[in-house]
Write a protein that holds these residues in place. Structure first.
Motif, PDB file in Angstrom:
ATOM      1  N   HIS A   1      -4.226  14.180   0.373  1.00 54.88           N
ATOM      2  CA  HIS A   1      -2.779  13.976   0.475  1.00 54.88           C
ATOM      3  C   HIS A   1      -2.301  14.007   1.931  1.00 54.88           C
ATOM      4  O   HIS A   1      -1.113  14.178   2.197  1.00 54.88           O
ATOM      5  CB  HIS A   1      -1.985  14.965  -0.392  1.00 54.88           C
ATOM      6  N   GLU A   2      -3.240  13.829   2.861  1.00 55.26           N
ATOM      7  CA  GLU A   2      -2.908  13.755   4.280  1.00 55.26           C
ATOM      8  C   GLU A   2      -2.000  12.549   4.507  1.00 55.26           C
ATOM      9  O   GLU A   2      -2.220  11.478   3.944  1.00 55.26           O
ATOM     10  CB  GLU A   2      -4.202  13.601   5.089  1.00 55.26           C
ATOM     11  N   LYS A   3      -0.968  12.724   5.312  1.00 54.74           N
ATOM     12  CA  LYS A   3      -0.052  11.638   5.665  1.00 54.74           C
ATOM     13  C   LYS A   3      -0.584  10.966   6.928  1.00 54.74           C
ATOM     14  O   LYS A   3      -0.834  11.632   7.926  1.00 54.74           O
ATOM     15  CB  LYS A   3       1.361  12.158   5.928  1.00 54.74           C
ATOM     16  N   VAL A   4      -0.752   9.641   6.858  1.00 50.30           N
ATOM     17  CA  VAL A   4      -1.317   8.881   7.965  1.00 50.30           C
ATOM     18  C   VAL A   4      -0.382   7.737   8.338  1.00 50.30           C
ATOM     19  O   VAL A   4       0.004   6.944   7.463  1.00 50.30           O
ATOM     20  CB  VAL A   4      -2.716   8.317   7.596  1.00 50.30           C
ATOM     21  N   GLN A   5      -0.021   7.663   9.606  1.00 47.69           N
ATOM     22  CA  GLN A   5       0.789   6.536  10.068  1.00 47.69           C
ATOM     23  C   GLN A   5      -0.010   5.262   9.805  1.00 47.69           C
ATOM     24  O   GLN A   5      -1.148   5.139  10.232  1.00 47.69           O
ATOM     25  CB  GLN A   5       1.107   6.657  11.561  1.00 47.69           C
ATOM     26  N   TYR A   6       0.579   4.334   9.070  1.00 41.38           N
ATOM     27  CA  TYR A   6      -0.118   3.103   8.704  1.00 41.38           C
ATOM     28  C   TYR A   6       0.312   1.950   9.604  1.00 41.38           C
ATOM     29  O   TYR A   6      -0.522   1.247  10.145  1.00 41.38           O
ATOM     30  CB  TYR A   6       0.140   2.785   7.227  1.00 41.38           C
TER      31      TYR A   6
ATOM     32  N   VAL B   1      -0.519   7.944   2.081  1.00 40.82           N
ATOM     33  CA  VAL B   1      -0.864   9.269   1.570  1.00 40.82           C
ATOM     34  C   VAL B   1      -2.290   9.174   1.014  1.00 40.82           C
ATOM     35  O   VAL B   1      -2.528   8.453   0.041  1.00 40.82           O
ATOM     36  CB  VAL B   1       0.115   9.726   0.464  1.00 40.82           C
ATOM     37  N   ARG B   2      -3.215   9.864   1.651  1.00 41.67           N
ATOM     38  CA  ARG B   2      -4.623   9.801   1.237  1.00 41.67           C
ATOM     39  C   ARG B   2      -4.808  10.328  -0.189  1.00 41.67           C
ATOM     40  O   ARG B   2      -4.141  11.264  -0.601  1.00 41.67           O
ATOM     41  CB  ARG B   2      -5.497  10.601   2.192  1.00 41.67           C
ATOM     42  N   LYS B   3      -5.735   9.694  -0.922  1.00 39.03           N
ATOM     43  CA  LYS B   3      -5.948   9.997  -2.339  1.00 39.03           C
ATOM     44  C   LYS B   3      -6.327  11.451  -2.608  1.00 39.03           C
ATOM     45  O   LYS B   3      -5.712  12.093  -3.447  1.00 39.03           O
ATOM     46  CB  LYS B   3      -7.025   9.075  -2.915  1.00 39.03           C
ATOM     47  N   VAL B   4      -7.289  11.989  -1.956  1.00 44.12           N
ATOM     48  CA  VAL B   4      -7.790  13.322  -2.290  1.00 44.12           C
ATOM     49  C   VAL B   4      -7.062  14.419  -1.519  1.00 44.12           C
ATOM     50  O   VAL B   4      -6.597  15.395  -2.102  1.00 44.12           O
ATOM     51  CB  VAL B   4      -9.317  13.410  -2.041  1.00 44.12           C
TER      52      VAL B   4
ATOM     53  N   MET C   1       2.211   4.703  -0.524  1.00 45.24           N
ATOM     54  CA  MET C   1       2.705   4.302   0.790  1.00 45.24           C
ATOM     55  C   MET C   1       4.180   4.712   0.855  1.00 45.24           C
ATOM     56  O   MET C   1       4.964   4.380  -0.043  1.00 45.24           O
ATOM     57  CB  MET C   1       2.568   2.793   0.998  1.00 45.24           C
ATOM     58  N   ILE C   2       4.518   5.448   1.902  1.00 46.30           N
ATOM     59  CA  ILE C   2       5.895   5.897   2.104  1.00 46.30           C
ATOM     60  C   ILE C   2       6.531   4.988   3.149  1.00 46.30           C
ATOM     61  O   ILE C   2       5.976   4.802   4.232  1.00 46.30           O
ATOM     62  CB  ILE C   2       5.942   7.354   2.601  1.00 46.30           C
ATOM     63  N   THR C   3       7.687   4.415   2.821  1.00 40.54           N
ATOM     64  CA  THR C   3       8.439   3.603   3.773  1.00 40.54           C
ATOM     65  C   THR C   3       9.502   4.495   4.394  1.00 40.54           C
ATOM     66  O   THR C   3      10.270   5.143   3.686  1.00 40.54           O
ATOM     67  CB  THR C   3       9.102   2.399   3.081  1.00 40.54           C
TER      68      THR C   3
ATOM     69  N   TYR D   1       3.181  16.960   8.760  1.00 42.97           N
ATOM     70  CA  TYR D   1       2.627  16.219   9.884  1.00 42.97           C
ATOM     71  C   TYR D   1       2.277  14.801   9.453  1.00 42.97           C
ATOM     72  O   TYR D   1       1.812  14.578   8.339  1.00 42.97           O
ATOM     73  CB  TYR D   1       1.365  16.895  10.422  1.00 42.97           C
ATOM     74  N   ILE D   2       2.491  13.857  10.372  1.00 40.67           N
ATOM     75  CA  ILE D   2       2.006  12.488  10.207  1.00 40.67           C
ATOM     76  C   ILE D   2       0.884  12.334  11.220  1.00 40.67           C
ATOM     77  O   ILE D   2       1.070  12.569  12.418  1.00 40.67           O
ATOM     78  CB  ILE D   2       3.113  11.442  10.449  1.00 40.67           C
ATOM     79  N   ASN D   3      -0.290  11.962  10.723  1.00 37.57           N
ATOM     80  CA  ASN D   3      -1.487  11.860  11.543  1.00 37.57           C
ATOM     81  C   ASN D   3      -1.727  10.432  12.017  1.00 37.57           C
ATOM     82  O   ASN D   3      -1.378   9.477  11.326  1.00 37.57           O
ATOM     83  CB  ASN D   3      -2.699  12.331  10.731  1.00 37.57           C
ATOM     84  N   ILE D   4      -2.344  10.323  13.179  1.00 35.77           N
ATOM     85  CA  ILE D   4      -2.761   9.025  13.707  1.00 35.77           C
ATOM     86  C   ILE D   4      -4.265   8.917  13.479  1.00 35.77           C
ATOM     87  O   ILE D   4      -5.022   9.812  13.851  1.00 35.77           O
ATOM     88  CB  ILE D   4      -2.450   8.901  15.218  1.00 35.77           C
ATOM     89  N   ARG D   5      -4.683   7.827  12.873  1.00 38.97           N
ATOM     90  CA  ARG D   5      -6.096   7.570  12.609  1.00 38.97           C
ATOM     91  C   ARG D   5      -6.412   6.137  13.046  1.00 38.97           C
ATOM     92  O   ARG D   5      -5.541   5.395  13.467  1.00 38.97           O
ATOM     93  CB  ARG D   5      -6.412   7.754  11.114  1.00 38.97           C
TER      94      ARG D   5
END
Length: 144
Positions: A124-129, A119-122, A100-102, A44-48
């Motif tokens: 590893h949640e994927k977040v749309q940047y 990719v969050r440090k602790v 950061m994943i491109t 999953y890619i999360n929106i924050r």
């Protein structure tokens, strides 16, 4: 249908920024889980908040990038991983991320669109940047 200004004036950028922000607010109502499954990452890619903040700031500078953001579901689902780099240590918004994943999505009528995923440090949640159109020099049709 919303009229999206094509110009480069401050007012045009401000209107596009508002359009992107309002789009995300509506998207969040329609997707209360605030995430989409990406086929390439198989995660999953999360929106924050950072997703909206960065995308409003960068995609609003360009008409095609603004149009691309409006294809959020397709981009989050179908973008393909191209590269991975370390997050910028001197960037306040990238500080919570280790990598950061491109990713790239070939958006019909717009062209190549870059999706950056943190990719969050602790966790590893994927977040749309951020989302931006790469083919920004593509001419905009007069009747568009």
């Amino acid at each position: 249908m919303i009229e999206i200004p094509k110009g480069t004036e401050k007012e045009d950028i401000a209107i596009r920024k508002r359009i992107i922000f309002e789009f995300y607010q509506k998207w969040k109502q329609e997707h209360p889980e605030m995430r989409m499954y990406n086929q390439s990452l198989k995660e999953y890619i999360n929106i924050r908040y950072v997703s909206i903040d960065e995308t409003c700031a960068h995609a609003s500078k360009n008409y095609l990038s603004t149009l691309a953001v409006l294809q959020l579901d397709a981009i989050l689902t179908l973008a393909v991983k191209k590269s991975v780099s370390l997050a910028k240590s001197n960037s306040r918004n990238q500080k919570p991320f280790e990598k950061m994943i491109t990713m790239i999505y070939d958006c019909p009528g717009i062209g190549a669109v870059k999706l950056t995923v943190g990719v969050r440090k602790v966790t590893h949640e994927k977040v749309q940047y951020c989302i931006t159109a790469l083919d920004v020099k593509k001419s905009i049709p007069k009747d568009a």
